[in-house]
Design an enzyme around this catalytic site. Sequence first.
Site, mmCIF file in Angstrom:
data_model
loop_
_atom_site.group_PDB
_atom_site.id
_atom_site.type_symbol
_atom_site.label_atom_id
_atom_site.label_comp_id
_atom_site.label_asym_id
_atom_site.label_seq_id
_atom_site.Cartn_x
_atom_site.Cartn_y
_atom_site.Cartn_z
ATOM 1 N N HIS A 176 84.807 0.717 49.385
ATOM 2 C CA HIS A 176 86.067 -0.025 49.321
ATOM 3 C C HIS A 176 85.898 -1.537 49.425
ATOM 4 O O HIS A 176 86.683 -2.225 50.083
ATOM 5 C CB HIS A 176 87.021 0.467 50.412
ATOM 6 C CG HIS A 176 87.535 1.860 50.193
ATOM 7 N ND1 HIS A 176 87.682 2.417 48.948
ATOM 8 C CD2 HIS A 176 87.954 2.802 51.085
ATOM 9 C CE1 HIS A 176 88.170 3.641 49.071
ATOM 10 N NE2 HIS A 176 88.339 3.906 50.344
ATOM 11 N N HIS A 194 95.840 2.441 49.273
ATOM 12 C CA HIS A 194 95.289 3.519 50.108
ATOM 13 C C HIS A 194 96.331 4.066 51.084
ATOM 14 O O HIS A 194 96.032 4.291 52.256
ATOM 15 C CB HIS A 194 94.063 3.006 50.868
ATOM 16 C CG HIS A 194 93.071 4.070 51.222
ATOM 17 N ND1 HIS A 194 93.370 5.132 52.046
ATOM 18 C CD2 HIS A 194 91.771 4.239 50.841
ATOM 19 C CE1 HIS A 194 92.305 5.892 52.198
ATOM 20 N NE2 HIS A 194 91.308 5.373 51.464
ATOM 21 N N GLU A 207 94.622 8.284 45.796
ATOM 22 C CA GLU A 207 94.138 6.958 45.409
ATOM 23 C C GLU A 207 93.838 6.924 43.909
ATOM 24 O O GLU A 207 92.824 7.464 43.469
ATOM 25 C CB GLU A 207 92.883 6.607 46.204
ATOM 26 C CG GLU A 207 93.042 6.718 47.714
ATOM 27 C CD GLU A 207 91.702 6.898 48.396
ATOM 28 O OE1 GLU A 207 90.792 6.075 48.143
ATOM 29 O OE2 GLU A 207 91.538 7.876 49.154
#
Length: 323
Positions: free
Chosen positions: A103, A173, A288
Site C-alpha cells: 500500500h 480501503h 478494494e
Amino acid sequence: MGELFGTLSDGTRVHRWTLERDGVRVRVLSYGGIVQSVEVPDRDGHRADVVLGFPGLDGYLAHPEPYLGALVGRYANRIAGGRFALDGREHTVTRNEGANSLHGGERGFDKRVWEVEPVEHGLRLSRVSPHGEEGFPGRLEVTATYTLQAAGALSIAYEAVTDAPTVVSLTNHSYWNLGGSGDAAGHELRLAASRYTPVDEGLIPTGVPADVTGSRFDFRTARKTGSGYDHNFALDKGVTPAAEEVAELYDPASGRQLTVATTEPGLQLYTADHLPAPFARGAGVALETQHFPDSPNRPDFPSTVLRPGEVYRSQTVYGFSVR
C-alpha cells in the site's frame, strides 16, 4: 474550510468535511483522504454508519495498519520484494510488510495530509508526491474527487500525472458493515469475477489467474462472505473507460445493499480477519478496487505504468439501496 478534527505532532491541522445528499451522509478527513463514516438508512428508514472508523484522529494514528477508509497509494496492494524494473532500470521501494512493499510503503498516501477544495456535491483532494517518495520514481501530481451523486451514490475519481515513468494504482480501503455494528460475515456477496489470483504465504500472486468454478472463490452467485479472504479477483470486464458494476454486498438483517462499480480490472476481497481493538475479527468487509497485486513485476497482468504526457484515471462508485 471543514471542521478541525485534530492536530498532528508537528502541528499540522487535520480537518473533516461532511457531505450530505438524498439521505446519505459522508464524512471525509484531510488526513489520508479517509472516509471516516458513511451513514445510510435501512429498510425501515433508520440511518447507521456502515464503514469502520475511529471517532478521533488519535485512533487512526495509533492503528494505521488496517488503513481504515484511507486513500491508498502510490501502489495499492503488494509489490514482491519491494522492487521492480521499469525501462531497464530497477527501483527499490520501501518494504513495510516483511520482504514486500504494501500500500505504498511506510508513509504512503494514507498517512499524508491532503489539500481539500470543495466542489459541487463533493470535495477535491490533491497532493504532490515528490520523486523518490517511498522509493517510487517520478514527481506525481494526484487528485481524488469525492462526490455524492444523485440518490446518494459515493463516487471517488482519481487522476495523476508524472514527470518520469512510474507505476500507479490507487484505491479506497473502507471496511463495510451494512448492519452498522456486529459481525459482517453474514453479508451476502456477488462478484462478476470468474477468476482470481492464487497467492503464496506472502500474498503475492503465484501465476496466472485461476478459474473460480467449484471453489470457495466463486461469488458469481451471491453467498455469504464468511472469513479467510485476502485475495484479488480478476473482474470479467477488465479495464473499462467508464465504471461498470462488478459487486453487490447485501445485509439480510437491515436490508441495506451496497453496489460497487469501477473502471478497474481487479477487486481485493478482505474479510478483516486481523483488526485492532475495539474492532472484532470480521467486523467489516473490504472491497478494494484495484489493478492486480505485483503488476510491476508481471508483464502478463494489466499494466500500471504511467508515463509523462499520460493521465492516470480511475473511478469507483459506491451505490446504496435497500431491499
